[in-house]
Structure formats: structure tokens, C-alpha cells
Motif scaffolding. Sequence first.
Motif, PDB file in Angstrom:
ATOM      1  N   THR A  28     -35.984  50.903 -58.475  1.00  0.00           N
ATOM      2  CA  THR A  28     -36.586  50.365 -57.261  1.00  0.00           C
ATOM      3  C   THR A  28     -36.620  48.843 -57.328  1.00  0.00           C
ATOM      4  O   THR A  28     -36.574  48.254 -58.406  1.00  0.00           O
ATOM      5  N   HIS A  29     -36.695  48.224 -56.168  1.00  0.00           N
ATOM      6  CA  HIS A  29     -36.720  46.772 -56.055  1.00  0.00           C
ATOM      7  C   HIS A  29     -38.013  46.359 -55.364  1.00  0.00           C
ATOM      8  O   HIS A  29     -38.440  47.011 -54.413  1.00  0.00           O
ATOM      9  N   HIS A  30     -38.596  45.271 -55.855  1.00  0.00           N
ATOM     10  CA  HIS A  30     -39.888  44.828 -55.337  1.00  0.00           C
ATOM     11  C   HIS A  30     -39.900  43.310 -55.197  1.00  0.00           C
ATOM     12  O   HIS A  30     -39.162  42.604 -55.894  1.00  0.00           O
ATOM     13  N   HIS A  69     -43.075  48.028 -51.975  1.00  0.00           N
ATOM     14  CA  HIS A  69     -41.982  47.055 -52.129  1.00  0.00           C
ATOM     15  C   HIS A  69     -42.561  45.658 -52.288  1.00  0.00           C
ATOM     16  O   HIS A  69     -42.184  44.912 -53.184  1.00  0.00           O
ATOM     17  N   ASP A  70     -43.472  45.278 -51.408  1.00  0.00           N
ATOM     18  CA  ASP A  70     -44.097  43.949 -51.445  1.00  0.00           C
ATOM     19  C   ASP A  70     -45.442  44.055 -52.151  1.00  0.00           C
ATOM     20  O   ASP A  70     -46.296  44.846 -51.750  1.00  0.00           O
TER      21      ASP A  70
END
Length: 97
Positions: A28-30, A69-70
Amino acid sequence: MTMDQWIEAREMREGTYAVVMHRAQQTTHHLVVYSVTFPARIGLSDADGRRLVEAAVGVLAERGGDIEHDIDLDWLVHLDENFLHELQERLVGSTTV
């Protein structure tokens, strides 16, 4: 953190990091942000920003479940006092603060 879990943060600008996390065979990307005063306010003014962010995401990962995510660390600490304690313990217990 285990071999099948890793977290890597890259500084985009002061207080803003792109994070890639791999756990449970999923990547996952954050986007993690914090204010310039955040490290000093939590008593870790000498902490490396990259290490701070990786530790914060690590705390969230240990709790299980999905991670947004954020991530705004200032807001997260405001909402969850336990998060601050877990983050401080993780950073103080590390030799790479």
C-alpha cells in the motif's frame, strides 16, 4: 516488523513523506504529513523524520486493519493519546532515533 512486512518512507519536503508499506502480501502507498513543530511537541526533537514516519506507520500496522492513505500525525496524536505513547516507545526503544 517481520521479513514479510516492511515500511519505507521518502521525504518529499519537510514534514511530508511518501510511504510504501508491504504486509501480508499486499503493498500500500500512503502520504504522511506532520507540522514542523510536531517532533518537539512529542518530546522527540532530535528524531530523524524518515524514522519518525516509518515508526508511526509501524504502530498503525501493528494495530491491524486498514490504514488510511493520508495520515496526519498531528491530528492522529490529537485523536488518540495511546498512539503517541506507542510511537514514543517505538522511537525511544530504537537505536536509530
